[in-house]
Design an enzyme around this catalytic site. Structure first.
Site: not given
Ligand code: GLA
Length: 514
Positions: A275, A313, A315, A336
């Protein structure tokens, strides 16, 4: 001689006065040197400020736990206060932030400023050489040159499983993960196809002197946990970041990518979500991000263990176009998800459109499921599942598997719906038409049948007719309504679609009898 000498001394004194006068005017303020902060705000974790006087005037940098060295720009001293700007990545509306450092006569400094969502005001003092040594940020080794990794045989169909994030955030521990593995088996969801148990952000502890990342105290033995999960016929996933910090502020893999990949493989990990998080400070160009993801892709391959690689990342930089080449099996295409119809439907209908890039071995990922978390109605969750299945998305559940209604379980385990998601042709379905808040989507299946989903995006019931063109099939067809579990007349006729709901049809050609 003597007069000349006196004149020389006077000139020298005047010269010194000229040099020191501005400093005297600053009333004893000497901003140059290192300043350290003992009580550091978690985000962005500024531990040190260093200011130098160069031929260009004052220059400096902040050292942060999240972003390493942060350049101080436009540095200027006014009275006792140093003013400067930093870049403010993550916030397109506000690309720079203004900071101040105010020096007090007792030798302290008050640093005020912020990055993205964190505003700080923290006190500091002059740092010792030892402080500077321990706090100095050491940049990671250069990233590998761009290369294309050959395909492997993982993720022939979109991965299915469960992840801790949507329901638990970082409030997770060993026993909760074990309980989820138990519940996957007991609920029948493992046998429906959900195999991965993914520990998202919040498992990480600190690195040992050998640089090896340890889990935190909530995960006493990651290998034992992996063994437990494997013994249930399941697979284990972990989460990390190419940056120094994960999104929730835990230790990331920056500077330790290969080492962490080996650690994960040693523990028996089968899935890694990488991530971007604080990595976006370092990798903010298409090339940099690709290289950063390639580094982990190569590192995972080098372990020799089959590990499904999930790129997260959000997109950026058209990831669907290059996710496979860096070794990715799934790549997030959006920000998210949250447990509400608005966000889910926005992602599901609008934000995952890189159709041609999905297929066996690599899948667009519109984020994890919210089914069962309680924020949407039965029909909205049906829409959620159907949108994901129609788009051949990973089905990674995100609710508490110990407590779910039969309705939730039955939706998640619905064989005909899962078969659409998992169809081996691997086509990502797409919208074929829309009118008056109703959208018709089509996904061709390997056996020649076609899934047709009729979505109602309005808050009123809608009546819609499935047209022969929707399936693209010519000749006689058999039509089955999968949620109603019944066959329909040829072509489907007029159907009522619940508010925010969906009618999902499987349309199959009927062989002409000889
Ligand atoms: C980002 C990701 C989520 C999750 C959080 C964890 O926001 O997009 O899916 O993994 O981090 O901190």
């Amino acid at each position: 001689m003597r007069a000349t000498h006196r004149r020389g001394i006077l000139a020298c004194l005047f010269g010194m006065l000229a040099v020191f006068a501005p400093i005297a005017a600053m009333a004893g303020v000497r901003p140059t040197g290192a300043w350290v902060f003992d009580r550091v705000a978690d985000y962005p974790g500024v531990t040190m400020m260093r200011v130098d006087r160069t031929g260009h005037g004052l220059e400096g940098r902040l050292t942060s736990r999240w972003y390493g060295d942060i350049a101080m720009r436009n540095v200027a001293l006014h009275g006792r206060t140093l003013h400067f700007d930093t870049r403010n990545i993550n916030d397109r509306d506000r690309p720079t932030r203004h900071w101040t450092a105010t020096f007090d006569p007792a030798g302290g400094v008050l640093l005020k400023g912020g990055i993205w969502h964190g505003d700080i005001a923290q006190h500091g003092r002059r740092g010792t050489p030892r402080n500077v040594r321990t706090l100095t940020f050491r940049p990671a080794a250069p990233l590998p040159p761009l290369a294309t990794l050959p395909p492997d045989d993982l993720a022939a169909t979109p991965p299915m499983g469960w992840s801790s994030w949507n329901r638990f955030a970082d409030k997770i521990d060993d026993s909760t993960i074990r309980a989820m593995a138990d519940a996957l088996v007991d609920s029948g969801l493992r046998d429906a196809g959900y195999l991965y148990v993914n520990i998202d952000d919040g498992w990480q502890g600190v690195r040992g002197p050998d640089g090896v990342l340890r889990p935190n105290e909530r995960f006493p033995d990651m290998k034992a946990l992996a063994d437990y999960v494997h013994a249930k016929g399941l697979k284990l996933g972990l989460y990390t970041s190419p940056g120094p910090r994960t999104c929730a502020g835990y230790e990331g893999s920056y500077g330790h990518v290969a080492q962490d990949a080996r650690t994960f493989a040693d523990w028996g990990v089968d899935y890694v979500k990488h991530d971007l998080c604080s990595g976006e400070w370092f990798y903010d160009t298409a090339e940099g991000v690709k290289q950063a993801y390639l580094a982990m892709g190569q590192a995972l391959r080098a372990t020799g263990r089959p590990i499904l690689y999930s790129l997260c990342e959000y997109g950026r930089f058209d990831v669907a176009n290059w996710g496979r080449s860096v070794g990715g099996h799934v790549w997030r295409t959006t920000g998210d998800i949250t447990d509400d119809y608005k966000t889910m439907s926005d992602i599901g209908f609008e934000r995952n459109p890189r159709f041609p890039h999905a297929g066996p071995g690599g899948w667009n990922d519109p984020d994890m499921l919210e089914v069962g978390n309680g924020g949407m109605s039965r029909d909205e969750y049906r829409t959620h599942m159907t949108l994901w299945a129609m788009q051949a998305a990973p089905l990674i559940m995100g609710h508490d598997l110990r407590h779910m209604t039969d309705e939730t379980r039955d939706l998640l385990a619905m064989p005909t719906l899962i078969a659409i998601d998992q169809d081996r042709l691997g086509e990502q379905g797409r919208r074929v038409r829309r009118a008056d808040g109703v959208e018709i989507w089509r996904k061709r299946l390997a056996d020649g049948a076609v899934a047709v989903a009729m979505f109602n995006r309005t808050t009123d019931p809608q009546s819609a007719v499935s047209m022969p063109d929707d399936s693209g099939l010519v000749g006689p067809v058999r039509v089955r309504d999968l949620f109603a579990n019944r066959n329909l007349d040829q072509g489907g006729g007029a159907l009522t679609i619940a508010p925010h709901g969906v009618v999902l049809l499987r349309v199959e050609p009927v062989m002409a009898s000889r």
